[in-house]
Design a protein around this motif. Structure first.
Motif, PDB file in Angstrom:
ATOM      1  N   TYR A   1       4.773 -31.384 -12.274  1.00  0.00           N
ATOM      2  CA  TYR A   1       4.965 -30.786 -10.953  1.00  0.00           C
ATOM      3  C   TYR A   1       4.419 -31.667  -9.825  1.00  0.00           C
ATOM      4  CZ  TYR A   1       6.347 -26.443 -13.223  1.00  0.00           C
ATOM      5  OH  TYR A   1       6.996 -25.490 -13.971  1.00  0.00           O
ATOM      6  N   LEU A   2       3.418 -32.485 -10.116  1.00  0.00           N
ATOM      7  CA  LEU A   2       2.861 -33.352  -9.077  1.00  0.00           C
ATOM      8  C   LEU A   2       3.841 -34.463  -8.697  1.00  0.00           C
ATOM      9  CD1 LEU A   2      -0.897 -33.650 -10.114  1.00  0.00           C
ATOM     10  CD2 LEU A   2       0.222 -31.935  -8.681  1.00  0.00           C
ATOM     11  N   ASN A   3       4.822 -34.718  -9.534  1.00  0.00           N
ATOM     12  CA  ASN A   3       5.868 -35.690  -9.208  1.00  0.00           C
ATOM     13  C   ASN A   3       7.061 -35.022  -8.532  1.00  0.00           C
ATOM     14  OD1 ASN A   3       4.285 -37.608 -10.387  1.00  0.00           O
ATOM     15  ND2 ASN A   3       5.576 -37.905 -12.180  1.00  0.00           N
ATOM     16  N   GLN A   4       6.956 -33.734  -8.258  1.00  0.00           N
ATOM     17  CA  GLN A   4       8.055 -32.986  -7.657  1.00  0.00           C
ATOM     18  C   GLN A   4       7.679 -32.422  -6.289  1.00  0.00           C
ATOM     19  OE1 GLN A   4       9.762 -30.186 -10.482  1.00  0.00           O
ATOM     20  NE2 GLN A   4       9.088 -31.470 -12.170  1.00  0.00           N
TER      21      GLN A   4
ATOM     22  N   HIS B   1       1.596 -28.207  -1.530  1.00  0.00           N
ATOM     23  CA  HIS B   1       2.710 -29.143  -1.548  1.00  0.00           C
ATOM     24  C   HIS B   1       2.719 -30.016  -0.304  1.00  0.00           C
ATOM     25  CE1 HIS B   1       4.673 -26.372   1.255  1.00  0.00           C
ATOM     26  NE2 HIS B   1       4.219 -25.434   0.457  1.00  0.00           N
ATOM     27  N   GLU B   2       3.503 -31.091  -0.387  1.00  0.00           N
ATOM     28  CA  GLU B   2       3.579 -32.063   0.700  1.00  0.00           C
ATOM     29  C   GLU B   2       4.316 -31.525   1.911  1.00  0.00           C
ATOM     30  OE1 GLU B   2       5.466 -35.277  -1.334  1.00  0.00           O
ATOM     31  OE2 GLU B   2       3.635 -35.858  -2.371  1.00  0.00           O
TER      32      GLU B   2
ATOM     33  N   THR C   1       8.804 -22.529 -10.544  1.00  0.00           N
ATOM     34  CA  THR C   1       7.634 -22.707 -11.409  1.00  0.00           C
ATOM     35  C   THR C   1       7.225 -21.397 -12.074  1.00  0.00           C
ATOM     36  OG1 THR C   1       6.079 -22.459  -9.577  1.00  0.00           O
ATOM     37  CG2 THR C   1       6.771 -24.702 -10.124  1.00  0.00           C
ATOM     38  N   SER C   2       7.349 -20.273 -11.365  1.00  0.00           N
ATOM     39  CA  SER C   2       7.006 -18.994 -11.990  1.00  0.00           C
ATOM     40  C   SER C   2       8.025 -18.638 -13.064  1.00  0.00           C
ATOM     41  CB  SER C   2       6.883 -17.881 -10.947  1.00  0.00           C
ATOM     42  OG  SER C   2       8.117 -17.631 -10.331  1.00  0.00           O
ATOM     43  N   GLN C   3       9.300 -18.971 -12.845  1.00  0.00           N
ATOM     44  CA  GLN C   3      10.323 -18.721 -13.876  1.00  0.00           C
ATOM     45  C   GLN C   3      10.030 -19.538 -15.129  1.00  0.00           C
ATOM     46  OE1 GLN C   3      14.114 -19.553 -12.055  1.00  0.00           O
ATOM     47  NE2 GLN C   3      14.073 -17.689 -10.825  1.00  0.00           N
TER      48      GLN C   3
END
Length: 158
Positions: free
Chosen positions: A92-95, A124-125, A139-141
């Motif tokens: 997730y940190l790459n997204q 997030h960015e 992410t919750s899904q």
């Protein structure tokens, strides 16, 4: 600013069985519960408690943008059946997320049913409300999909 998203799921597995799978047998069970997504989980550092570092290696054809995700156990409470995993590299940190942590807290509903409270903490960015809601939903899904896959695996292996 770190935000939180909270959801829950009922799992048709007893509390102790689910806790053992999440807290003790996690590295061996995750690839079996998600065989089309996770190639393996490696224990890099620690003994399974707070500070333990795991690397999730994803299959090349998995729906993941990256091929791995490094996570650190930041919460571990055997009495309250609570475990928190923070992504520290990849995944997730790459997204577009700069912080991502999932906390699972288990409580027994009855003998063979467990309520799993899930708290997803993230930052997030970008500051776009639309992007944020899409990422939170996605992410919750995937977290709920993991719980259902774990339930299916544990029921078939019992």
């Amino acid at each position: 600013m770190v935000k939180e998203f909270i959801t829950q799921a009922e799992v048709g597995v007893g509390l102790e069985t689910l806790w053992t799978a999440l807290a003790k047998d996690f590295p061996t069970i995750v690839p079996k519960a998600l065989p089309d997504i996770v190639k393996d989980v490696q224990l890099i550092e620690g003994n399974g408690g707070i500070g333990t570092i795991l690397i999730f290696n994803f299959l090349p054809d998995a729906r993941s943008v990256t091929h791995y995700q490094r996570e650190k156990i930041t919460e571990f409470d055997e009495v309250n059946h609570e475990i928190g995993l923070q992504v520290i590299e990849g995944g997730y940190l790459n997204q577009g997320l700069t912080y991502y942590k999932t906390t699972f807290q288990l409580s027994s509903i009855e003998d063979h049913r467990t309520l799993v409270n899930v708290k997803i903490s993230y930052d997030h960015e970008s500051s776009s409300e639309v992007e944020e809601s899409v990422k939170t939903s996605k992410t919750s899904q995937s977290t709920l999909f993991f719980l259902k896959s774990l339930e299916k695996y544990l029921l078939n292996e019992a």
